[in-house]
Scaffold this motif. Structure first.
Motif, short mmCIF file in Angstrom:
data_model
loop_
_atom_site.label_atom_id
_atom_site.label_comp_id
_atom_site.label_asym_id
_atom_site.label_seq_id
_atom_site.Cartn_x
_atom_site.Cartn_y
_atom_site.Cartn_z
N ALA A 104 -17.18 -11.23 -5.95
CA ALA A 104 -15.88 -11.12 -6.63
C ALA A 104 -14.75 -11.37 -5.65
O ALA A 104 -13.75 -12.01 -5.97
N ARG A 105 -14.88 -10.85 -4.42
CA ARG A 105 -13.83 -11.05 -3.43
C ARG A 105 -13.73 -12.52 -3.04
O ARG A 105 -12.65 -13.04 -2.79
N HIS A 106 -14.87 -13.21 -2.98
CA HIS A 106 -14.87 -14.62 -2.63
C HIS A 106 -14.06 -15.44 -3.63
O HIS A 106 -13.44 -16.42 -3.26
N ARG A 107 -14.05 -15.04 -4.90
CA ARG A 107 -13.32 -15.79 -5.91
C ARG A 107 -11.82 -15.53 -5.86
O ARG A 107 -11.05 -16.25 -6.48
N LEU A 108 -11.41 -14.50 -5.14
CA LEU A 108 -10.00 -14.16 -5.08
C LEU A 108 -9.25 -15.22 -4.27
O LEU A 108 -9.65 -15.58 -3.18
N SER A 109 -8.15 -15.74 -4.83
CA SER A 109 -7.36 -16.74 -4.12
C SER A 109 -5.90 -16.60 -4.50
O SER A 109 -5.57 -16.11 -5.59
N PHE A 110 -5.03 -17.04 -3.62
CA PHE A 110 -3.60 -16.95 -3.90
C PHE A 110 -3.21 -17.81 -5.09
O PHE A 110 -2.51 -17.35 -6.01
N SER A 111 -3.65 -19.06 -5.10
CA SER A 111 -3.27 -19.97 -6.18
C SER A 111 -3.77 -19.46 -7.53
O SER A 111 -3.05 -19.51 -8.54
N GLY A 112 -5.01 -18.95 -7.56
CA GLY A 112 -5.55 -18.44 -8.81
C GLY A 112 -4.80 -17.22 -9.32
O GLY A 112 -4.50 -17.12 -10.52
N GLU A 113 -4.47 -16.30 -8.41
CA GLU A 113 -3.76 -15.09 -8.82
C GLU A 113 -2.32 -15.40 -9.23
O GLU A 113 -1.79 -14.79 -10.16
N ALA A 114 -1.67 -16.36 -8.56
CA ALA A 114 -0.31 -16.72 -8.93
C ALA A 114 -0.27 -17.35 -10.32
O ALA A 114 0.60 -17.04 -11.14
N ALA A 115 -1.23 -18.24 -10.59
CA ALA A 115 -1.28 -18.87 -11.91
C ALA A 115 -1.59 -17.84 -13.00
O ALA A 115 -1.01 -17.87 -14.09
N ARG A 116 -2.50 -16.91 -12.72
CA ARG A 116 -2.86 -15.90 -13.70
C ARG A 116 -1.70 -14.93 -13.93
O ARG A 116 -1.51 -14.43 -15.05
N ALA A 117 -0.93 -14.66 -12.87
CA ALA A 117 0.23 -13.78 -13.02
C ALA A 117 1.24 -14.39 -13.99
O ALA A 117 1.79 -13.69 -14.85
N ARG A 118 1.48 -15.69 -13.85
CA ARG A 118 2.43 -16.35 -14.75
C ARG A 118 1.95 -16.28 -16.19
O ARG A 118 2.74 -15.98 -17.11
N THR A 119 0.67 -16.53 -16.41
CA THR A 119 0.12 -16.48 -17.77
C THR A 119 0.20 -15.07 -18.35
O THR A 119 0.57 -14.88 -19.52
N LEU A 120 -0.13 -14.08 -17.53
CA LEU A 120 -0.09 -12.70 -17.99
C LEU A 120 1.33 -12.27 -18.33
O LEU A 120 1.57 -11.61 -19.35
N MET A 121 2.29 -12.66 -17.51
CA MET A 121 3.69 -12.32 -17.78
C MET A 121 4.17 -12.96 -19.09
O MET A 121 4.88 -12.33 -19.88
N GLU A 122 3.79 -14.20 -19.29
CA GLU A 122 4.18 -14.89 -20.52
C GLU A 122 3.63 -14.16 -21.75
O GLU A 122 4.27 -14.11 -22.80
N GLY A 123 2.41 -13.59 -21.62
CA GLY A 123 1.82 -12.86 -22.73
C GLY A 123 2.62 -11.63 -23.11
O GLY A 123 2.57 -11.18 -24.25
N PHE A 124 3.38 -11.08 -22.15
CA PHE A 124 4.22 -9.92 -22.42
C PHE A 124 5.68 -10.31 -22.63
O PHE A 124 6.56 -9.45 -22.64
N GLY A 125 5.94 -11.60 -22.79
CA GLY A 125 7.30 -12.05 -23.05
C GLY A 125 8.20 -12.01 -21.83
O GLY A 125 9.43 -11.99 -21.97
N ALA A 126 7.63 -11.98 -20.64
CA ALA A 126 8.42 -11.96 -19.41
C ALA A 126 8.36 -13.33 -18.74
O ALA A 126 7.41 -14.10 -18.93
#
Length: 233
Positions: A104-126
């Motif tokens: 699981a740690r190996h899959r952790l990456s900056f680009s992946g987390e940044a993209a997922r953060a944007r998607t998650l924020m959009e889901g909450f209207g932010a």
């Protein structure tokens, strides 16, 4: 001329002293190796605990967040089924992370987390903006900065009424600087970091970097991680 017996005695004494010297060196080296092994084991245990917090804690928290979002849309919205499936996926990811933390740690990456953060924020209207001025990151650096983004997003959803956030990675004064900021935080002069940011401090510190967090009376919260710039080469 020197007496043969004297020469033999001197040679024997020399051999004995040399043997004692070698023995002393070996004993000191063995003690040092044992100390290094103990420190390595301690770091491994501490790293495992931090991984468990970062990985399992994040996925379980994400599951609760998506569950709340699904509850809000439970008035017949067609996206309800999709949201509930994401909840199940998050729970499955948590179970998998428990079985195999290293994977699981190996899959952790900056680009992946940044993209997922944007998607998650959009889901909450932010609104979430992402700015990256660094071309490429070594895997260990990418994973570490990804953990910072993940913790920052988890904290802003847990503690803030966030409407706007920004993630920025730049080179500044010969160092890499990652900044995660958001509005809607409790208005205060100081901020208690808690175990999540403390864990980040350990992880970033292993690469020679630093982490600092601050909340202000303007309702904005800032999380900054800095690493030596030579990692970007």
């Amino acid at each position: 001329m020197s007496h043969p017996a004297y020469l033999a005695g001197a040679a024997g004494a020399g051999v004995l002293l040399a043997s004692l010297g070698v023995t002393l060196v070996l004993l000191l080296r063995l003690r040092r190796l044992r100390a290094e092994r103990e420190r390595a084991l301690t770091r491994a245990y501490e790293g495992f605990a931090r991984d468990m917090h970062d990985i399992v804690g994040h996925w379980l928290w994400l599951a609760s967040i998506k569950g709340e979002l699904a509850h809000r849309r439970a008035n017949g919205d067609a996206r309800l089924r999709e949201d509930l499936e994401e909840v199940l996926q998050a729970v499955r990811q948590a179970a998998h992370a428990v079985r195999n933390v290293s994977e699981a740690r190996h899959r952790l990456s900056f680009s992946g987390e940044a993209a997922r953060a944007r998607t998650l924020m959009e889901g909450f209207g932010a609104y979430c903006s992402v700015r990256v001025d660094v071309d490429e990151l070594p895997e260990v650096v990418s994973a570490t900065l990804g953990a910072v983004v993940r913790e920052g997003v988890t904290n802003m959803l847990r503690h803030s009424q966030v409407k706007r956030c920004a993630i920025e990675l730049v080179e500044h004064d010969g160092r890499l600087r990652l900044t995660v900021v958001n509005d809607g935080a409790p208005r205060r002069e100081t901020h208690s970091t808690g175990s999540g940011v403390d864990n980040l401090d350990h992880r970033v510190g292993e690469l020679g970097g630093t982490v600092r967090a601050a909340g202000g009376t303007d309702g904005w919260f800032t999380l900054i991680a800095e690493l030596p710039g030579n990692f970007s080469e």
